[in-house]
Design an enzyme around this catalytic site. Sequence first.
Site, PDB file in Angstrom:
ATOM      1  N   ASP A  82       0.793  -1.248   0.000  1.00 55.38           N
ATOM      2  CA  ASP A  82       0.000   0.000   0.000  1.00 55.38           C
ATOM      3  C   ASP A  82       0.820   1.292   0.000  1.00 55.38           C
ATOM      4  O   ASP A  82       0.552   2.207   0.796  1.00 55.38           O
ATOM      5  CB  ASP A  82      -0.961   0.006   1.207  1.00 55.38           C
TER       6      ASP A  82
ATOM      7  N   ASP B  40      -4.611  -0.791  -1.698  1.00 61.56           N
ATOM      8  CA  ASP B  40      -5.900  -0.666  -1.040  1.00 61.56           C
ATOM      9  C   ASP B  40      -6.826  -0.021  -2.081  1.00 61.56           C
ATOM     10  O   ASP B  40      -6.476   1.014  -2.659  1.00 61.56           O
ATOM     11  CB  ASP B  40      -5.727   0.240   0.193  1.00 61.56           C
TER      12      ASP B  40
ATOM     13  N   CYS C 252      -2.074  -3.079   7.522  1.00 64.85           N
ATOM     14  CA  CYS C 252      -1.910  -3.931   6.327  1.00 64.85           C
ATOM     15  C   CYS C 252      -0.584  -4.687   6.297  1.00 64.85           C
ATOM     16  O   CYS C 252      -0.533  -5.834   5.859  1.00 64.85           O
ATOM     17  CB  CYS C 252      -2.141  -3.106   5.077  1.00 64.85           C
TER      18      CYS C 252
ATOM     19  N   LYS D 152      -7.075  -4.964  -3.030  1.00 69.49           N
ATOM     20  CA  LYS D 152      -7.812  -5.549  -1.894  1.00 69.49           C
ATOM     21  C   LYS D 152      -8.766  -4.521  -1.315  1.00 69.49           C
ATOM     22  O   LYS D 152      -8.596  -3.324  -1.545  1.00 69.49           O
ATOM     23  CB  LYS D 152      -6.822  -6.027  -0.826  1.00 69.49           C
TER      24      LYS D 152
ATOM     25  N   HIS E 239     -10.777   0.630  -2.586  1.00 66.10           N
ATOM     26  CA  HIS E 239     -12.153   0.537  -2.100  1.00 66.10           C
ATOM     27  C   HIS E 239     -13.173   1.207  -3.025  1.00 66.10           C
ATOM     28  O   HIS E 239     -12.899   2.285  -3.557  1.00 66.10           O
ATOM     29  CB  HIS E 239     -12.262   1.247  -0.748  1.00 66.10           C
TER      30      HIS E 239
ATOM     31  N   HIS F  66     -10.671   6.785   2.080  1.00 62.78           N
ATOM     32  CA  HIS F  66      -9.304   6.688   1.557  1.00 62.78           C
ATOM     33  C   HIS F  66      -9.243   5.654   0.432  1.00 62.78           C
ATOM     34  O   HIS F  66     -10.060   4.745   0.383  1.00 62.78           O
ATOM     35  CB  HIS F  66      -8.328   6.280   2.683  1.00 62.78           C
TER      36      HIS F  66
END
Length: 205
Positions: free
Chosen positions: A8, A46, A151, A106, A48, A81
């Site tokens: 990340d 990351d 993470c 992820k 989302h 984020h």
Amino acid sequence: MKALILVDLQVDFCTLGALAVAGGDETIEVANKLMDQFDLVVATQDWHPADHKSFAANHYWRYPGQVIELNGLSQMLWTIHCVNDSYGAEFHHDLKVEKITKIFQKGTDKEIDSYSGFFDNGHRKSTGMGDYLKEQGVTELHIMGLATDYCVKFTALDAIDLGFSVKLIVEGCRGVNLEEGDAAKALTTMKEKGVELVEDYTVYF
Ligand code: VGL
Ligand code: ZN
């Protein structure tokens, strides 16, 4: 064969990012220097959807730092984020991305968070990173990135469970430290699980 996992290293976890980790930017230089020393470099991201339920803003009367129950799991609420395809989700712009062979995203399912680069937080679905690394003949993993207490920690712990030998490059990691000492505690947890902590990354050169 050994591989480097960059966890990340994204704009939102660096200075001025939405979920900035103190000193996050300092990890980029470490990553850039280390990449040439490895047979294989992979990165996690990351990633989302905007309606992800780990975002406090997606719940009434909730604020970041509160813990809720989400589909049977305890879930820390964060500021928005790393929304997929947004600027904040991009890798830090100084990162030498051309050295990265494969990227594993992820946290893409809004109903469950994913700290580890291998599995979601309920160990319900795999990202495919473990199988990929094994197919490539990797046995030894060297891990660094953001954030130490989330993470990075869960990626390293899963890596041990998957049977890899795991080293953590401490200088290439920074913690969120929601509670004082979280990052230090995470290092202890990883060490107890069998992760070797590499304190001085110049041993790679
Ligand atoms: C992370 C909190 C929420 C991390 C990701 O990369 O450590 N932390 N999402
Ligand atoms: Zn996240």
